[in-house]
Design a protein around this motif. Structure first.
Motif, PDB file in Angstrom:
ATOM      1  N   ASN A  76      47.064 -34.717   0.093  1.00 54.55           N
ATOM      2  CA  ASN A  76      47.345 -33.994   1.345  1.00 54.55           C
ATOM      3  C   ASN A  76      46.592 -34.604   2.522  1.00 54.55           C
ATOM      4  O   ASN A  76      47.086 -34.616   3.650  1.00 54.55           O
ATOM      5  N   ILE A  91      60.949 -33.703  -6.794  1.00 54.61           N
ATOM      6  CA  ILE A  91      60.663 -32.683  -7.801  1.00 54.61           C
ATOM      7  C   ILE A  91      61.381 -31.369  -7.461  1.00 54.61           C
ATOM      8  O   ILE A  91      61.350 -30.915  -6.325  1.00 54.61           O
ATOM      9  N   ILE A  93      61.438 -27.472  -7.546  1.00 62.30           N
ATOM     10  CA  ILE A  93      60.447 -26.401  -7.701  1.00 62.30           C
ATOM     11  C   ILE A  93      61.108 -25.038  -7.557  1.00 62.30           C
ATOM     12  O   ILE A  93      61.237 -24.497  -6.457  1.00 62.30           O
ATOM     13  N   PRO A  94      61.515 -24.456  -8.670  1.00 61.43           N
ATOM     14  CA  PRO A  94      62.153 -23.136  -8.619  1.00 61.43           C
ATOM     15  C   PRO A  94      61.169 -22.104  -8.072  1.00 61.43           C
ATOM     16  O   PRO A  94      59.976 -22.181  -8.344  1.00 61.43           O
ATOM     17  N   GLY A  95      61.675 -21.174  -7.295  1.00 62.63           N
ATOM     18  CA  GLY A  95      60.808 -20.098  -6.789  1.00 62.63           C
ATOM     19  C   GLY A  95      60.137 -20.417  -5.471  1.00 62.63           C
ATOM     20  O   GLY A  95      59.567 -19.534  -4.845  1.00 62.63           O
ATOM     21  N   VAL A  96      60.174 -21.701  -5.041  1.00 59.20           N
ATOM     22  CA  VAL A  96      59.641 -22.033  -3.717  1.00 59.20           C
ATOM     23  C   VAL A  96      60.833 -22.297  -2.799  1.00 59.20           C
ATOM     24  O   VAL A  96      61.597 -23.242  -3.010  1.00 59.20           O
ATOM     25  N   PHE A 101      58.612 -23.962   2.185  1.00 62.73           N
ATOM     26  CA  PHE A 101      57.924 -25.225   1.932  1.00 62.73           C
ATOM     27  C   PHE A 101      57.849 -26.088   3.201  1.00 62.73           C
ATOM     28  O   PHE A 101      56.792 -26.609   3.559  1.00 62.73           O
ATOM     29  N   ALA A 104      55.349 -24.648   5.552  1.00 62.96           N
ATOM     30  CA  ALA A 104      53.975 -24.840   5.068  1.00 62.96           C
ATOM     31  C   ALA A 104      53.520 -26.278   5.320  1.00 62.96           C
ATOM     32  O   ALA A 104      52.391 -26.533   5.757  1.00 62.96           O
ATOM     33  N   ALA A 105      54.421 -27.230   5.059  1.00 64.46           N
ATOM     34  CA  ALA A 105      54.072 -28.638   5.239  1.00 64.46           C
ATOM     35  C   ALA A 105      53.831 -28.942   6.722  1.00 64.46           C
ATOM     36  O   ALA A 105      52.844 -29.590   7.089  1.00 64.46           O
ATOM     37  N   ALA A 108      50.603 -27.315   7.821  1.00 60.21           N
ATOM     38  CA  ALA A 108      49.418 -27.977   7.262  1.00 60.21           C
ATOM     39  C   ALA A 108      49.062 -29.188   8.128  1.00 60.21           C
ATOM     40  O   ALA A 108      47.896 -29.444   8.429  1.00 60.21           O
TER      41      ALA A 108
ATOM     42  N   SER B 348      54.613 -31.022  -9.649  1.00 63.47           N
ATOM     43  CA  SER B 348      54.968 -30.132  -8.537  1.00 63.47           C
ATOM     44  C   SER B 348      53.818 -30.038  -7.548  1.00 63.47           C
ATOM     45  O   SER B 348      54.021 -30.062  -6.333  1.00 63.47           O
ATOM     46  N   LEU B 352      53.928 -31.158  -3.527  1.00 62.93           N
ATOM     47  CA  LEU B 352      53.584 -30.297  -2.385  1.00 62.93           C
ATOM     48  C   LEU B 352      52.433 -30.909  -1.586  1.00 62.93           C
ATOM     49  O   LEU B 352      52.453 -30.935  -0.351  1.00 62.93           O
ATOM     50  N   ILE B 357      50.151 -30.308   2.245  1.00 63.31           N
ATOM     51  CA  ILE B 357      49.701 -28.945   1.907  1.00 63.31           C
ATOM     52  C   ILE B 357      48.435 -29.026   1.053  1.00 63.31           C
ATOM     53  O   ILE B 357      48.381 -29.788   0.084  1.00 63.31           O
ATOM     54  N   GLU B 358      47.416 -28.256   1.456  1.00 70.89           N
ATOM     55  CA  GLU B 358      46.142 -28.296   0.731  1.00 70.89           C
ATOM     56  C   GLU B 358      46.304 -27.795  -0.695  1.00 70.89           C
ATOM     57  O   GLU B 358      47.143 -26.961  -0.979  1.00 70.89           O
ATOM     58  N   LYS B 359      45.430 -28.304  -1.560  1.00 70.22           N
ATOM     59  CA  LYS B 359      45.555 -28.019  -2.989  1.00 70.22           C
ATOM     60  C   LYS B 359      45.623 -26.516  -3.270  1.00 70.22           C
ATOM     61  O   LYS B 359      46.490 -26.051  -4.003  1.00 70.22           O
ATOM     62  N   GLN B 361      46.412 -24.014  -1.374  1.00 74.49           N
ATOM     63  CA  GLN B 361      47.657 -23.403  -0.890  1.00 74.49           C
ATOM     64  C   GLN B 361      48.848 -23.811  -1.757  1.00 74.49           C
ATOM     65  O   GLN B 361      49.722 -23.001  -2.059  1.00 74.49           O
ATOM     66  N   MET B 365      51.308 -21.406  -3.827  1.00 75.11           N
ATOM     67  CA  MET B 365      52.774 -21.437  -3.704  1.00 75.11           C
ATOM     68  C   MET B 365      53.422 -21.508  -5.082  1.00 75.11           C
ATOM     69  O   MET B 365      54.432 -20.843  -5.342  1.00 75.11           O
ATOM     70  N   LEU B 366      52.820 -22.288  -5.966  1.00 75.91           N
ATOM     71  CA  LEU B 366      53.412 -22.436  -7.297  1.00 75.91           C
ATOM     72  C   LEU B 366      53.212 -21.178  -8.135  1.00 75.91           C
ATOM     73  O   LEU B 366      54.074 -20.813  -8.935  1.00 75.91           O
ATOM     74  N   ALA B 369      55.687 -18.760  -6.934  1.00 71.03           N
ATOM     75  CA  ALA B 369      56.996 -19.136  -7.464  1.00 71.03           C
ATOM     76  C   ALA B 369      57.152 -18.632  -8.891  1.00 71.03           C
ATOM     77  O   ALA B 369      58.215 -18.157  -9.289  1.00 71.03           O
ATOM     78  N   ALA B 372      57.849 -14.941  -8.645  1.00 69.04           N
ATOM     79  CA  ALA B 372      58.952 -14.517  -7.768  1.00 69.04           C
ATOM     80  C   ALA B 372      60.018 -13.709  -8.492  1.00 69.04           C
ATOM     81  O   ALA B 372      60.483 -12.682  -8.004  1.00 69.04           O
TER      82      ALA B 372
END
Ligand SMILES: Nc1ncnc2c1ncn2[C@@H]1O[C@H](COP(=O)(O)OP(=O)(O)OP(=O)(O)O)[C@@H](O)[C@H]1O
Ligand SMILES: [Mg+2]
Lengths: 251, 397
Positions: A76, A91, A93-96, A101, A104-105, A108, B348, B352, B357-359, B361, B365-366, B369, B372
């Motif tokens: 990051n 990748i 990523i289910p649920g995000v 995303f 957030a990116a 950040a 994943s 991110l 995105i910081e670790k 955070q 998020m994961l 997820a 969810a």
């Protein structure tokens, strides 16, 4: 500092096997370089090591981004310094949610620059205009990140991220594979729109075709863990004709 | 041969004798608290784990602020076992109290103790389709005490209700033994949610009993976030055909928490279906336990039940123990179970982070997820948001 990227004598091992065997690569600011090389020669490994993925043992060498050694930085931290990797295999990523995303990116990166968080309407506007340029359906952005995206949609989504994050060093790992001819043009236009004097690009590809759309300043041949030849764009044409065999000898 | 009672068990015995629960006292003198030799308590040996049993609760007026606020909900407080009804209930909701306890799942000592020691039960009858969410705010307040409380919910035929029960209070070493009994009439629909938000010194034991009549539809969700020791045992009985239930739950475990959800689902009649979907997220030295037992009786043909538990381990010292059990006496049924347990997916996380995105955070998020799916099932937005913020607070802590 006139070089965006300098990779000096980079040696990398994965599980005790040396994959990168002394990569040297310098990309001046504003230039676009291409890397071509056969399957398994270490191109993706190079891109992952640049982006800071875990699991690689760097035994020698350094990577300078805009003059600063980034090898000790977290992924990051490299990203907020302006490095962006468009993944060969993005990748799922289910649920995000894709929008969550993206926001957030972007936030950040703004935070790292000491800027305020994006307001939702501004964020929506930026995403909309980038999606329009890349002809990305807004329904796609409502789904979970990369989940159920076709191969080509995933690649377009990578470029969308790049367009939103506006990195200064963009690495594309086989962004053209999986794209149909129309999509290839659209993506290339998207990439070309971002080319400027303060942004550099590294394009990893197997096909000369992409380089007709995104014309590189320099083409490098990658073989067995290092760059074995560099030349202008005609080198790509020559490779297309004769293959990599002649370079295998020289390693 | 009677077992040798330890200090905590002696106290419980004395309490029972003083209360006049002679029969139960006599039984308890012989067996004491459940140990690992009792299959249902195999991973939660209460004789070992329970610790000091404080004096029975006296009424407490002081209450801390509600930890969960749900917009527009009708709230009833039960403070240290005492029901406090202050507002007029909405149309279709009849609220009353009755003496004594409510559940008595056969042979379970914790439920029996609750029944014997609960002084007052909150009874709620729900008729029609009250729009209002019912929030039963169960509090354990004041000095450390031993609290027993009970709630009985009756969703009448053709009615539809949404109920959330929250457990919270002062952060003292309370021992709470609480019970809920939920009866769904014919074609009744209910969403019933229980969230333990107790302080980290608490020992929270909970028994939940469901009865589903013909064509009833239930969505049950249990969330364990608080308490040093938390154990919810769920007993569900399908007694009418064509009923369906979705049972779900979540354990959020940190520090030294011991958190156990044990479910017992009985499909007793033909043509009933259920899903069981539980998740655990553990960090530090926390221990999560899920025991899932599904029984399909001999005449319960065409039962369809699918159980799964998914675990997410955020530290090497945490533990997740899962025991599924199918007991099937009918021949024409579909029954299955599955369990997965993993860590945060490194690829994943890298993806991110590679976008800036910081670790921490990215991890959050994961984890969100991962969770969810449980919250997406909650169709009432205000409720869903309240639950997501419970999980978010845990993630941020
Ligand atoms: N995690 C890993 N463990 C073991 N070997 C690995 C790992 N990652 C890469 N390798 C090996 O390193 C070599 C280089 O792989 P890499 O993916 O970098 O090649 P590439 O040039 O990108 O190939 P392609 O053109 O097929 O994408 C291959 O032999 C691959 O099997
Ligand atoms: Mg590759």
């Amino acid at each position: 500092m006139s070089n965006m990227l300098e990779i000096k004598d980079l040696h990398v091992k994965v599980e005790d096997k040396e994959i990168l065997k002394g990569v040297n690569l310098t990309i001046p600011k504003g230039e676009t370089h291409a890397i071509m090389g056969r399957n398994g020669s270490g191109k993706s490994t190079l891109s992952y090591v640049m982006a800071g993925k875990e699991g690689y043992e760097i035994t020698k060498g350094e990577i300078l981004l805009d003059g600063e050694n980034i090898l000790e930085l977290e992924p990051n931290e490299r990203a907020v310094k302006g490095l962006f990797l468009a993944f060969q295999y993005p990748i799922e990523i289910p649920g995000v949610a894709t929008m969550t995303f993206l926001k957030a990116a972007m936030n950040a990166q703004r935070k790292a620059r000491g800027e305020e968080e994006l307001l939702t309407p501004d964020f929506m506007r930026e995403v909309k205009s980038a999606a329009k340029m890349l002809e990305i359906d807004s329904a796609m952005l409502k789904r979970a990140l990369n989940v159920g995206f076709s191969g080509g949609e995933k690649k377009r989504a990578e470029i969308l991220q790049m367009a939103l994050l506006k990195p200064k060093m963009c690495v594309f790992d086989e962004t053209d594979s999986g794209l149909d001819i129309d999509a290839l043009k659209i993506v290339s236009q998207g990439v070309n729109a971002l080319r400027d004097a303060n942004r550099s690009m590294l394009i990893i590809t197997h096909y000369q075709r992409l380089l007709n759309y995104i014309v590189p300043d320099v083409v490098h041949v990658f073989s067995n863990g290092k760059i074995v030849k560099s030349g202008d764009k005609s080198l790509a044409l020559e490779l297309e004709k004769h293959g990599y065999a002649q370079y295998d000898e020289s390693t | 041969m009677a077992v040798k009672l330890n200090q905590s068990e002696q106290v419980v015995l004395e309490i029972l004798q003083k209360t006049g629960a002679d029969e139960l006292a006599a039984d308890f003198a012989k067996t004491g608290l459940p140990t690992r030799r009792n299959e249902a308590y195999h991973y939660s040996d209460l004789k070992m784990l329970l610790g000091n049993v404080p004096a029975l609760a006296t009424s407490s007026k002081s209450t801390s602020a509600s930890l969960v606020s749900i917009e527009g909900a009708y709230r009833i407080l039960i403070v240290n076992g005492e029901v406090q009804i202050s507002d007029e209930p909405p149309a279709g909701v009849v609220v009353s109290t009755s003496k004594g306890g409510v559940v008595e799942p056969e042979n379970d000592i914790i439920a029996q103790l609750n029944s014997a020691l609960t002084k007052e039960t909150l009874n709620i009858d729900l008729q029609g389709s009250p729009e209002t969410i019912i929030h039963i705010d169960r509090r354990y307040e004041g000095e450390a005490s031993h609290i027993n409380d009970g709630v009985e919910l009756y969703i009448l035929d053709n009615s539809n209700a949404t109920i959330i029960e929250t457990f919270s209070g002062s952060n003292e070493a309370h021992l709470s033994n609480s019970a809920s009994k939920v009866i769904l009439g014919r074609k009744a629909k209910a969403t019933h949610i229980m969230v333990d938000l107790s302080g980290e010194k608490l020992r929270h034991l909970q028994s939940v009993q469901y009865e589903l009549n013909e064509s009833a539809l239930l969505h049950s969700l249990i969330i364990h976030k608080g308490s040093k020791l938390a154990r919810t045992q769920l007993f569900a009985k399908f007694i009418g055909e064509n009923a369906h239930a979705d049972f779900a739950g979540l354990i959020l475990g940190a520090k030294e928490q011991h958190s156990d959800i044990s479910i017992n689902i009985e499909h007793n009649v033909a043509n009933t279906t259920s899903s069981e979907n539980y998740k655990s997220v553990v960090l530090d030295r926390a221990k999560a336990i899920f025991q899932g037992k599904i029984l399909v009786a001999k005449d319960a043909q065409k039962t369809d039940a699918a159980m799964k538990h998914q675990g997410l381990m955020l530290s090497d010292d945490a533990q997740i123990l899962v025991k599924p059990e199918l007991e099937i006496y009918a021949d024409d049924v579909i029954c299955g179970h599955g369990a997965t347990c993993g860590q945060i997916d490194e690829d994943s996380l890298f993806y991110l982070m590679s976008r800036g995105i910081e670790k921490q955070q990215a991890k959050s998020m994961l984890i969100r997820a991962f969770l969810a799916e449980l919250f997406d099932e909650i169709k009432i937005e205000a409720l869903k948001e309240a639950l997501i913020s419970v999980a978010d607070e845990w993630l941020e802590a």
